[in-house]
Design an enzyme around this catalytic site. Structure first.
Site, PDB file in Angstrom:
ATOM      1  N   SER A  52       0.865  -1.193   0.030  1.00  0.00           N
ATOM      2  CA  SER A  52      -0.109   0.064   0.121  1.00  0.00           C
ATOM      3  C   SER A  52       0.955   1.277   0.163  1.00  0.00           C
ATOM      4  CB  SER A  52      -0.951  -0.155   1.054  1.00  0.00           C
ATOM      5  OG  SER A  52      -1.814   0.884   0.893  1.00  0.00           O
TER       6      SER A  52
ATOM      7  N   ASP B 137      -9.373  -4.235  -6.301  1.00  0.00           N
ATOM      8  CA  ASP B 137      -8.709  -3.648  -5.125  1.00  0.00           C
ATOM      9  C   ASP B 137      -9.380  -2.344  -4.945  1.00  0.00           C
ATOM     10  OD1 ASP B 137      -7.186  -2.218  -3.120  1.00  0.00           O
ATOM     11  OD2 ASP B 137      -5.300  -2.723  -3.797  1.00  0.00           O
TER      12      ASP B 137
ATOM     13  N   HIS C  87      -7.563  -5.657  -0.669  1.00  0.00           N
ATOM     14  CA  HIS C  87      -6.220  -4.426  -0.791  1.00  0.00           C
ATOM     15  C   HIS C  87      -5.264  -5.378   0.056  1.00  0.00           C
ATOM     16  CE1 HIS C  87      -4.130  -1.038  -0.998  1.00  0.00           C
ATOM     17  NE2 HIS C  87      -4.174  -0.941   0.251  1.00  0.00           N
TER      18      HIS C  87
END
Lengths: 266, 279
Positions: free
Chosen positions: A96, A220, A248
């Site tokens: 991320s 995602d 995610h």
């Protein structure tokens, strides 16, 4: 401040290995997020695990609203850790937001990172109509998100966790993420979330000089597939590997695929 | 006059005009950009020590360096060891000794100019891709620029601080649900919040001349149904500048006001604060 304590650093795996893997977690998580990935590399790599300041078991008093006003402060932390451990031949795996943290570190400290693995990362989350860029969020969505965070942080954490995990068959994933988010001090979570959702490092992508692997899940909600295509097109030496899972957090939902993609790249 | 003397004068002239014509928020960025142009540097930026953990790049050219965070401790150590004098690096030190390696990649020479002002200390960094000699006249030019830059930085910091303070206190005072009127004893300045401006029928809140405020308050008082009682209390109140009053009732046609009048006395300011409440 002692960097080992500041970032709750753990060095595991093969201490004599020539190659180092440095795993960096995303927002609301901690180093344990990679627990299903680590065993596959323990034999051949020295592995650095740490918690970002403001999350996990990192030193809370090290949190400075000035230093972490943007993700640049986290990039400096990564460089501090690599220098303190004198780590060599480092492959940085950033989940991320930490993907962009790794990108910035590699640009600011040439030679410190040899390879980048970007797991569900984005150079910008906000759409940019002027450039026709789709990041997945518009201004209204982000304004609502921050209003919800500021209004009732714990309720927001629960809803956000369900949204980004996208695995109704595995409710424990969302529950665990919501619990992790709830452990962050709300004022810190809001500031870090703003630093993330308003970042824009698109200009950094063409400057990346190290081989880069982009891992993208099929669906995602935080990073649309088009973003990973955008990154692949702009990073000079990039390879993109789709992973057939939703949400995610492919390190939780499809660890074997993530491991295969990493091994193939390494 | 040498070229470098002319450049130093040019810097002083241009920065003297700027703060009168343009907004203060861009004053420092303009000044740093001017230094970069005059010295033909390839990089120029301000590094501000924001707290114990944060030295942040600002006003950078190239702009992509803005917001970069460095660890302040090694940089402060360097400044201390050099006695906070300007540091001239004709050659960039090797990476282990270069506390600015993140911003001085691939440069040959650099200058670090400490700019000490409270509360946040800063430094200016200039870098060149080609090697520089930094000879006599140039050094004098840089030292002149340094003195002027300290003034620019101090002026910018102070003005921005005052702006922020004024905005904060105005927001607080406008939010208080009472009409507030402050009349300074100097006879030249007064202030009224939004509620006060509405009550007194003024064009808007903020700074107002005491004469205008007094006139508007007199009109309000003259409209009161209990004007005789108000005058009696007023005679008592104004018999001494130290007197104050609260729970003073002004009965108007459609409302009743509970009025307080308090002396405000500090070293810097003296006047009277009027508070009008509608119970």
């Amino acid at each position: 401040m002692d960097i080992i304590k500041r970032n709750n650093i753990h060095v595991v795996g093969n201490q004599d290995a020539l190659q180092t893997l440095m795993f960096a977690h995303g927002f609301g998580l901690d180093q344990h997020t990679f627990s299903k990935i680590i065993p596959a590399f323990e034999h051949d790599y020295k592995i650095i695990l740490f918690d970002n300041v403001g999350g996990g078991k990192a030193e809370l008093k090290a949190y400075s609203p000035k230093r972490y006003e943007t993700i640049s402060g986290y990039a400096t932390d990564v460089a501090d850790i690599i220098q303190a451990l004198e780590a060599k031949n480092v492959t940085f795996i950033g989940h991320s937001v930490s993907g962009m943290v790794g990108v910035l570190t590699s640009l600011l400290y040439p030679g410190m990172i040899e390879r980048l693995i970007l797991l569900g990362s984005s150079p910008r989350y906000l759409n940019d109509a002027k450039d026709g860029y789709i990041g997945g969020f518009d201004n209204q969505a982000l304004t609502s998100l921050f209003e919800a965070m500021e209004g009732n942080y714990h309720a927001w954490a629960s809803g956000f966790a369900k949204l980004v995990t996208r695995h109704e068959d595995k409710p424990e994933l969302a529950e665990a993420f919501a619990a992790a988010l709830s452990e962050i001090r709300p004022d810190i979570a809001i500031q870090v979330a703003k630093a993330i959702f308003y970042l824009d490092h698109r200009e950094a992508l063409p400057k990346i000089t190290v081989p880069t692997l982009i891992i993208q899940t099929a669906n995602d909600p935080a990073v649309p597939g088009i973003v990973s295509e955008y990154m692949e097109a702009r990073i000079p030496n990039a390879k993109r590997t789709p992973v057939q899972t939703h949400g995610h957090f492919p390190q939780h939902t499809a660890p074997e695929e993530v491991i295969d993609a990493m091994k193939s790249f390494l | 006059m040498s070229t470098w003397e002319r450049k130093a004068l040019n810097f002083i002239n241009q920065t003297s005009r700027w703060d009168k014509d343009k907004h203060i928020s861009s004053f420092l960025a303009f000044s740093i950009s001017l230094v970069k142009n005059l010295t033909a540097a390839d990089i120029a930026l301000q590094l501000e020590f924001e707290d114990e953990e944060t030295a942040k790049v600002k006003c950078a050219s190239p702009v992509h360096l803005n917001d970069l965070v460095l660890n302040p401790e090694p940089i402060k150590k360097l400044l201390y060891t050099q006695g906070f004098k300007t540091i001239y690096w004709r050659e960039i030190p090797p990476p282990k000794e270069n506390v600015l390696q993140e911003i001085l990649q691939a440069f040959s020479s650099a200058i670090i100019i400490p700019l000490n002002t409270m509360p946040n200390n800063s430094l200016l960094v200039l870098g060149w891709s080609s090697p520089q000699q930094f000879e006599g006249d140039f050094l004098e030019c840089i030292e002149t620029i340094r003195l002027r830059l300290k003034e620019v930085l101090l002026q910018s910091q102070q003005q921005l601080y005052f702006q922020r303070t004024a905005i904060r206190f105005a927001a607080i005072l406008h939010t208080i649900p009472y009409a507030l009127v402050f009349i300074n004893n100097d006879g030249f300045s007064g202030w009224v919040n939004q509620e006060g401006a509405t009550l007194l029928g003024l064009s808007g809140p903020g700074e107002q001349l005491p004469a205008i405020l007094s006139e508007a308050m007199m009109q309000l008082r003259n409209n009161a149904l209990n004007i005789d009682e108000i005058y009696k209390e007023a005679v008592q109140l104004f018999s001494s500048p130290e007197n104050s009053i609260s729970n003073w009732i002004w009965k108007l046609e459609h409302k009743t006001l509970k009025v307080s009048c308090l002396p405000v006395t500090t070293q810097q300011i003296s006047g009277r604060l009027w508070i009008f409440e509608q119970p």
